[in-house]
Design a protein around this motif. Structure first.
Motif, short mmCIF file in Angstrom:
data_model
loop_
_atom_site.label_atom_id
_atom_site.label_comp_id
_atom_site.label_asym_id
_atom_site.label_seq_id
_atom_site.Cartn_x
_atom_site.Cartn_y
_atom_site.Cartn_z
N UNK A 46 45.04 39.73 25.38
CA UNK A 46 44.02 40.96 25.45
C UNK A 46 43.08 40.84 26.47
N UNK A 47 42.36 39.81 26.78
CA UNK A 47 41.61 39.99 27.76
C UNK A 47 41.79 40.25 28.94
N UNK A 48 42.96 39.82 29.40
CA UNK A 48 43.46 40.16 31.02
C UNK A 48 43.92 41.74 30.85
N UNK A 49 44.50 42.11 29.60
CA UNK A 49 44.98 43.58 29.61
C UNK A 49 43.72 44.57 29.49
N UNK A 50 42.81 44.05 29.08
CA UNK A 50 41.41 44.82 28.86
C UNK A 50 40.80 45.23 30.10
N UNK A 51 40.90 43.95 30.81
CA UNK A 51 40.15 43.90 32.30
C UNK A 51 41.08 44.82 33.08
N UNK A 52 42.21 44.91 33.15
CA UNK A 52 43.33 45.39 34.05
C UNK A 52 43.16 46.96 33.51
N UNK A 62 34.45 31.53 32.74
CA UNK A 62 35.84 31.43 33.17
C UNK A 62 36.10 30.43 34.18
N UNK A 63 37.23 29.37 33.75
CA UNK A 63 37.69 28.73 35.05
C UNK A 63 39.18 29.30 35.47
N UNK A 64 39.59 30.26 34.86
CA UNK A 64 40.93 30.90 35.08
C UNK A 64 40.98 31.68 36.41
N UNK A 65 41.71 31.26 37.48
CA UNK A 65 41.73 31.95 38.57
C UNK A 65 41.95 33.51 38.73
N UNK A 66 43.05 33.77 37.89
CA UNK A 66 43.50 35.22 37.73
C UNK A 66 42.40 36.21 37.00
N UNK A 67 41.81 35.46 35.98
CA UNK A 67 40.73 36.35 35.12
C UNK A 67 39.52 36.55 36.08
N UNK A 126 39.51 36.63 39.54
CA UNK A 126 39.92 37.90 40.44
C UNK A 126 39.81 39.07 39.85
N UNK A 127 40.29 39.12 38.29
CA UNK A 127 40.23 40.67 37.82
C UNK A 127 38.84 40.85 37.46
N UNK A 128 38.26 39.95 37.05
CA UNK A 128 36.73 40.37 36.74
C UNK A 128 36.03 40.81 38.05
N UNK A 129 36.20 40.34 38.93
CA UNK A 129 35.44 40.64 40.17
C UNK A 129 36.01 42.19 40.91
N UNK A 130 37.32 42.19 40.65
CA UNK A 130 37.78 43.65 41.00
C UNK A 130 37.22 44.74 40.00
N UNK A 131 36.95 44.42 38.80
CA UNK A 131 36.29 45.37 37.81
C UNK A 131 34.93 45.61 38.29
N UNK A 132 34.24 44.63 38.77
CA UNK A 132 32.78 44.74 39.06
C UNK A 132 32.69 45.29 40.31
N UNK A 133 33.66 45.27 41.31
CA UNK A 133 33.66 45.97 42.46
C UNK A 133 33.77 47.47 42.31
N UNK A 134 34.64 47.76 41.39
CA UNK A 134 34.67 49.12 40.74
C UNK A 134 33.25 49.44 40.45
#
Length: 409
Positions: free
Chosen positions: A248-254, A286-291, A293-301
């Motif tokens: 759910x977390x990954x889906x929400x960030x995406x 978070x220590x999850x690599x993909x999360x 990355x996605x969080x930083x992509x969202x913050x960039x936006x």
């Protein structure tokens, strides 16, 4: 088949896909017969549109039960029972489209609504064929009508709204049908947002979220709404805060990335809903690599709007945690972190911000970017930031004199 080494199995009893004796033989328009389970996975799960044997494109994917072959297989099994061959039971036929349509039409009667919804849920979970049949008879329109007309202020574990959302999710709608939802996007988003807000279970909230994610992934660029309501983003932020599950977390960030990528107004609404501090806290934990990355992509936006940058700078650890992710997660994460720093420095770089960037080590990280092997665009962003505030930072001990003479002079 491994258990039948001493028994000769007629080749036309064997599914061309699974190479096992067929339990429920069905025939395609090409005339080739397959086991239902195998061909459904080929067509629906793997999204193929060709006959596996002939390679012909299937304009009609109707699966016709091959009763003759099925009876022959059952008779052969009976004759070979002493050799350890078990007779396959007669498979139950998929529900007809007319039966599904009858249930959908009965949804308009309050006294029958829950009974029909529960039956439709059983049907959709039974097989891929049932899913496609429900989509073909227009189930989506009926279920959306249930959502729009239900009082979602009281979504319980046995409410029509919860059942409708669950059915829609499990239908695994085709891309064409998902795109068709954008014709009613305003009402549908509002209805699903209410379900997310008032649902009694995390499961229902997750189903609603996954429906949103599927919709926006299937959307054409011109279909994504340019100004989604604040309530939509508020519910997304709540799901991120509640940490329902990693999925759910990954889906929400995406989903957040997708909708913010299309519109500046959506970025503003997301920032107003409190997305930035929640994302920063996720990055801290978070220590999850993909999360990460996605969080930083969202913050960039989000940092492409003033409201997002303000929220990042207001958070005590905002700039620090972003800069610390440079070279610590992945090349993708490093690139996004540098982009965030660039946005802040260029559009919100007042005296106190520039001083903070020096104090917490952001400047040192940017110097490191220039000295190591990384993407050229990332280096350009770092150099632009260092040149932008060179008058303030050039006398700092964290900037090597060789960099000043080579890059920043």
């Amino acid at each position: 088949m491994d258990d039948l080494k001493d028994v000769e199995v007629p080749p036309f009893f064997v599914c061309p896909i699974s190479l096992q004796i067929m339990k429920d033989p069905v025939t395609l328009a090409t005339g080739i017969t397959y086991d239902r389970d195998s061909i459904e996975k080929w067509l629906y799960t793997k999204k193929n549109n060709t006959c596996p044997v002939t390679k012909q494109v299937l304009l009609d994917i109707e699966l016709t039960p091959n009763h003759t072959v099925r009876r022959l297989i059952q008779s052969w099994c009976t004759l070979n029972s002493l050799s350890g061959v078990e007779r396959f039971p007669t498979p139950r036929l998929p529900i007809s489209k007319s039966e599904i349509l009858k249930l959908l039409k009965d949804l308009k009667y309050p006294s029958l609504q829950m009974k029909c919804l529960k039956r439709l849920k059983v049907i959709v979970l039974e097989s891929e064929t049932n899913k496609r049949s429900m989509e073909a008879v227009g189930a989506v329109d009926y279920l959306v009508h249930v959502l729009n007309n239900h009082n979602n202020n009281s979504v319980t574990s046995s409410s029509p709204a919860e059942e409708a959302v669950s059915i829609l999710y499990h239908m695994h709608l085709s891309q064409t049908r998902l795109q068709g939802l954008f014709a009613i996007i305003s009402d549908f988003v509002e209805a699903l947002s209410r379900v997310m807000q008032h649902a009694a279970s995390y499961e229902t909230r997750t189903y609603a979220l996954m429906l949103f994610k599927s919709m926006f992934e299937a959307a054409e660029s011109t279909q994504v709404p340019q100004s989604l309501k604040l309530g939509f983003f508020t519910e997304l932020v709540k799901i991120l805060t509640d940490q329902i599950s990693q999925k759910a977390t990954k889906s929400a960030v995406k989903l957040l990335i997708n909708v913010c990528n299309s519109s500046g107004r959506n970025r503003i609404r997301a920032a107003e809903a409190g997305a930035v501090p929640v994302l920063i806290d996720m990055l801290l934990d978070s220590s999850d690599k993909r999360i990460s990355e996605m969080v930083l992509m969202a913050l960039d936006q989000l940092c492409q709007c003033a409201e997002g940058r303000y929220e990042l700078l207001k958070h005590g650890a905002g700039l620090a945690v972003v800069s610390k992710r440079i070279f610590r997660v992945s090349p993708v994460a490093s690139d996004r972190a540098v982009r965030i720093v660039h946005s802040v420095a260029k559009f919100s770089g007042n005296g106190s911000v520039v001083a903070e960037m020096l104090q917490i080590g952001v400047v040192g990280k940017l110097c490191l970017v220039l000295q190591v092997d990384c993407g050229s665009k990332m280096k350009e962003k770092a150099m632009e930031v260092l040149k932008m505030h060179a008058r303030v930072w050039n006398n700092s001990s964290c900037i090597p004199h060789t960099l000043i003479s080579s890059y920043l002079s």
